[in-house]
Design an enzyme around this catalytic site. Sequence first.
Site, short mmCIF file in Angstrom:
data_model
loop_
_atom_site.label_atom_id
_atom_site.label_comp_id
_atom_site.label_asym_id
_atom_site.label_seq_id
_atom_site.Cartn_x
_atom_site.Cartn_y
_atom_site.Cartn_z
N GLY A 54 0.83 -1.20 0.00
CA GLY A 54 0.00 0.00 0.00
C GLY A 54 0.86 1.24 0.00
CB CYS B 5 5.16 -4.24 -0.27
SG CYS B 5 6.00 -2.72 -0.72
CE1 TYR B 6 1.83 0.62 5.99
CE2 TYR B 6 0.07 -1.02 5.79
CZ TYR B 6 0.63 0.07 6.44
OH TYR B 6 0.01 0.59 7.55
CG HIS C 233 4.92 -6.00 -5.10
ND1 HIS C 233 3.76 -5.76 -4.43
CD2 HIS C 233 5.72 -4.94 -4.86
CE1 HIS C 233 3.83 -4.60 -3.81
NE2 HIS C 233 5.02 -4.08 -4.06
CD GLU D 96 1.75 -8.68 -5.46
OE1 GLU D 96 2.54 -9.45 -4.87
OE2 GLU D 96 1.62 -7.47 -5.15
CG ASP E 253 -19.45 -10.44 -17.70
OD1 ASP E 253 -18.56 -11.28 -17.92
OD2 ASP E 253 -19.22 -9.23 -17.53
CE LYS F 262 -15.37 -9.63 -19.32
NZ LYS F 262 -16.63 -8.87 -19.30
#
Length: 504
Positions: A52, A79-80, A165, A167, A220, A360
Amino acid sequence: MSVVVLDFGSQYTRLIARRVRELQAYSVIMPGTAAVEEIRTHRPRAIILSGGPASVFDPQAPQPDPRIFDLGLPILGICYGMQYLAQHFGGLVVRTGRREYGRALLTRHEGRLFAGLTGEVQAWMSHSDTVTEPPPSWRTVAATKENPVAAIESPDIRYFGVQFHPEVVHTRTNVLENFLRTAEVPRDWTPGETLDRLIREVREQVGEHRVLLGLSGGVDSSALALLLTRAEVDHAAILVDHGLLRFGEREEVERLLRPLGVNLISVDASKRFLNALTGVLDPEEKRKVIGREFIAVFEEKAREMGEYHFLAQGTLYPDVIESAGGESAGAAVIKSHHNVGALPKDLKFEILEPFRYLFKDEVREIARLLGLPDSIRLRHPFPGPGLAIRILGEATPERLQILRRADDIFIRALKDWGIYGEVWQALAVLTTVRSVGVVGDERHYGYVLALRAVTSVDGMTADWVRLPADLLNEVAEQITRRVPEIGRVVYDITSKPPGTIEWE
Ligand code: XMP
């Protein structure tokens, strides 16, 4: 069972949740400050603290409910999140005043988080505060040249922190997977299991009631229609054709979905919409008029069809997260009527949103299992107001015809060249500008048409696609030859920001 991702405002929070799901574990995003009671409702098996923009030195910095440490769950701070863990347990965090951003090499890595990883590995950094000393009795388990404390681990191997990170794709570690393994998170979030669960839930929730659905022809709502079919609930899907669809779109949707068992009811309201749009030039005004007419048409049809208890909507998880807002402590507020606008109060429906916890790409996978043909499943997003916001100025029937033909040529070419699937969205925009050209020996005064193709992850930011010059050439030639009202074709090379994807 879930992995709860506590969001402290990182631009990557959604990515964390998605990566966890790609590892076949169910994940939910909650505000960083969510109370333990709320976290518990998701039956967490592990917690991830996101990164963040805040600094642990800021007294206003958001903090998790300290009682998360009483839950006895494994926690990974990113991280944060790592800096918070370090500070909370008595380590040393310093403000370097220098931002480390981008690629770094993990020169050393060990312990549970890095099991199975060998050699120097790339990791992606984006931080300015840094942990310089782990909390007492914690262990440093990774380092880069710049950063001697790139990852930490608690003595009981329950809490972990990584400065980089894990991710993002540029990080080539297996940290998230190892964390899930250590935390013994069930890996049952597969498309097949998810579909079975959705079918069960829809059946249970709907029972003998009837369900109405607004069908746009996008992935969708089409997948939702198929889900209702598969769940064998009594349903009707209304396709409002506002006359602003692309070439052959309504016919294609009808042709493909009806044989799959969807009870599809088309309403041709194009005249009504085009009348209402007469003389409307302003983009926001167009949206308002179209929204208003849409509701009126939908409502009329719904009333005509009798009693429906549920209204099904294709709301996705990103909509839910957005509606909840970053810092709101409450559970997700659903963006009701997301697809069809605010329906009149006297038309009371219970809202059914089976995809509200799906991303999605997960819906696309579910759609595949449901047998949705690729031409709908992999279709580019298309705005509700349709071609009206791709015609600058007034959307008249003539101008719609022009745009529809040009757009079709462009989209077909992208498909023929095998590029369509790599593009997030491709579109043609009919401008009000006319320019002089020459056709044969005659002066020609035709419209300028703009082509746009962008890559994007979620439509929030976008980059223009470097389409092959030969493709652009072919498209321009075909358009000017087959759509004589167009005199000139240009290609839009604006990224978002600053340019939005649509022109209006
Ligand atoms: P912009 O133009 O804001 O678009 O960069 C981002 C994404 O949203 C779509 N879009 C809309 N979708 N109603 C919709 O349903 C609208 O009024 C609308 N305006 C833009 C756009 O196509 C892109 O995918």
